[in-house]
Design a protein around this motif. Structure first.
Motif, PDB file in Angstrom:
ATOM      1  N   PRO A 171       0.816  -1.223   0.000  1.00 36.13           N
ATOM      2  CA  PRO A 171       0.000   0.000   0.000  1.00 36.13           C
ATOM      3  C   PRO A 171       0.847   1.270   0.000  1.00 36.13           C
ATOM      4  N   VAL A 172       1.975   1.261   0.720  1.00 37.19           N
ATOM      5  CA  VAL A 172       2.839   2.439   0.753  1.00 37.19           C
ATOM      6  C   VAL A 172       3.500   2.670  -0.603  1.00 37.19           C
ATOM      7  N   LYS A 174       2.465   1.759  -3.477  1.00 34.81           N
ATOM      8  CA  LYS A 174       1.461   2.180  -4.459  1.00 34.81           C
ATOM      9  C   LYS A 174       1.105   3.651  -4.281  1.00 34.81           C
ATOM     10  N   ARG A 175       1.088   4.136  -3.042  1.00 33.97           N
ATOM     11  CA  ARG A 175       0.818   5.561  -2.824  1.00 33.97           C
ATOM     12  C   ARG A 175       1.949   6.411  -3.391  1.00 33.97           C
ATOM     13  N   ARG A 178       1.653   6.342  -7.222  1.00 34.32           N
ATOM     14  CA  ARG A 178       0.548   7.183  -7.698  1.00 34.32           C
ATOM     15  C   ARG A 178       0.924   8.656  -7.614  1.00 34.32           C
ATOM     16  N   TYR A 179       1.571   9.060  -6.527  1.00 31.79           N
ATOM     17  CA  TYR A 179       1.983  10.465  -6.412  1.00 31.79           C
ATOM     18  C   TYR A 179       2.906  10.852  -7.560  1.00 31.79           C
ATOM     19  N   PRO A 184      -4.357  12.107  -9.092  1.00 29.37           N
ATOM     20  CA  PRO A 184      -4.854  11.812  -7.744  1.00 29.37           C
ATOM     21  C   PRO A 184      -6.143  11.003  -7.718  1.00 29.37           C
ATOM     22  N   PRO A 188      -8.014   2.573  -7.864  1.00 26.59           N
ATOM     23  CA  PRO A 188      -7.035   1.701  -7.192  1.00 26.59           C
ATOM     24  C   PRO A 188      -6.570   0.521  -8.042  1.00 26.59           C
ATOM     25  N   VAL A 191      -3.888   1.746 -10.370  1.00 29.00           N
ATOM     26  CA  VAL A 191      -2.645   1.979  -9.634  1.00 29.00           C
ATOM     27  C   VAL A 191      -1.945   0.650  -9.376  1.00 29.00           C
TER      28      VAL A 191
END
Length: 298
Positions: A171-172, A174-175, A178-179, A184, A188, A191
């Motif tokens: 999850p980290v 992927k965040r 995405r950034y 934004p 999901p 991503v």
């Protein structure tokens, strides 16, 4: 017309082996898709699914990506990108056969690098430059949220060329992805799909190509791209911001339009697949099918 899928292997000028996949009816208009840095043929899944119904879709793994093996340290150059594209065109298209060529990010740079090559001029009916640029990638990049200047450029170069492993998809991670690379509001599942593709790229290959992109200068190649060329850009693209797309449009000999996708990041074919596919279809209808008809009338 039946839908088919086959794999082809080609050898580039330096002997590098390239993995190629061909989808769709053999007699249909041809589209060649070239993916970007840290990606693979999987990146074009949505375009393959849609276009292969009535097009012959040719996709390949750039050297070191997907199922195309890595090469030696000196094998990562823009000339090698051009060599590889020429090898793909020679292995999949008949002599004189035209196709629409579409490149995303480093794939677009591949088209620019090859624009003056004989095989490109023999086979290209039209082109799509998608989320890409010809130079000043590090200086214009907005991955680091700072004002433009030497400090931002230096930090951007360090991030893109980082030797640290990307590690597993979490999850980290992927965040973070995405950034840096997506809008934004990206769904999901999209991503996740991009993360799995990017994290599969071998670290040495990722780093080697990062150095090439950091010193990129293909401005001359843009001016040699003498076929109808469309440009696609996402307004939320941090890696190749829209200023680079507008610069391409100004320099292209035959730009046929710039499509700005509001709120979309760098991964346009995955984030906005319908929009990108529509541009490719438009190029086929306006420039490839006409070419076929004209040749038949001679």
């Amino acid at each position: 017309m039946s839908r088919t899928h086959r794999t082809v292997s080609a050898r580039s000028a330096d002997g590098a082996r390239l993995h190629i996949e061909v989808y769709g009816p053999e007699e249909a208009p041809a589209v060649v898709l070239s993916h970007g840095w840290t990606c693979s043929t999987l990146f074009w899944a949505a375009q393959i699914h849609d276009l292969a119904r009535d097009h012959r879709v040719i996709v390949y793994d750039q050297r070191g990506h997907g199922r195309s093996p890595a090469v030696g340290p000196g094998g990562y150059t823009t000339d090698a990108l051009a060599d590889d594209l020429e090898a793909v065109l020679g292995a999949t298209l008949a002599p004189g056969e035209k196709a629409v060529l579409a490149g995303h990010s480093m794939g677009g740079m591949t088209l620019m690098a090859a624009s003056a090559r004989p095989a490109f001029r023999e086979h290209a009916a039209a082109a799509l430059l998608c989320s890409t640029g010809s130079s000043r990638l590090v200086a214009e990049g907005r991955v680091v949220p700072m004002r433009p200047g030497r400090t931002r450029t230096r930090l951007t170069r360090m991030i893109l060329g980082a030797r640290a492993p990307l590690g597993p998809v979490t999850p980290v991670s992927k965040r973070i992805l995405r950034y840096g690379t997506m809008g934004p509001g990206t769904a999901p599942d999209r991503v996740d799909a991009c993360a799995r593709i990017v994290h599969a790229c071998p670290r040495p290959v990722r780093v080697a190509w990062a150095h090439v992109l950091g010193e990129l200068d293909l401005d001359a190649g843009v001016r040699e791209l003498r076929v109808p060329t469309a440009v696609v850009t996402g307004t939320a693209d941090r890696l190749t911001p829209s200023v680079l797309a507008r610069r391409l449009a100004d320099e292209l000999p035959e730009c046929v339009g710039v499509t700005e996708l509001t709120g979309i990041g760098h991964m346009t074919p995955v984030e906005a697949p319908e929009a990108v596919t529509a541009v490719i279809r438009g190029l086929v209808e306006n420039h490839l099918r006409t070419d076929v008809g004209e040749e038949s009338a001679v």
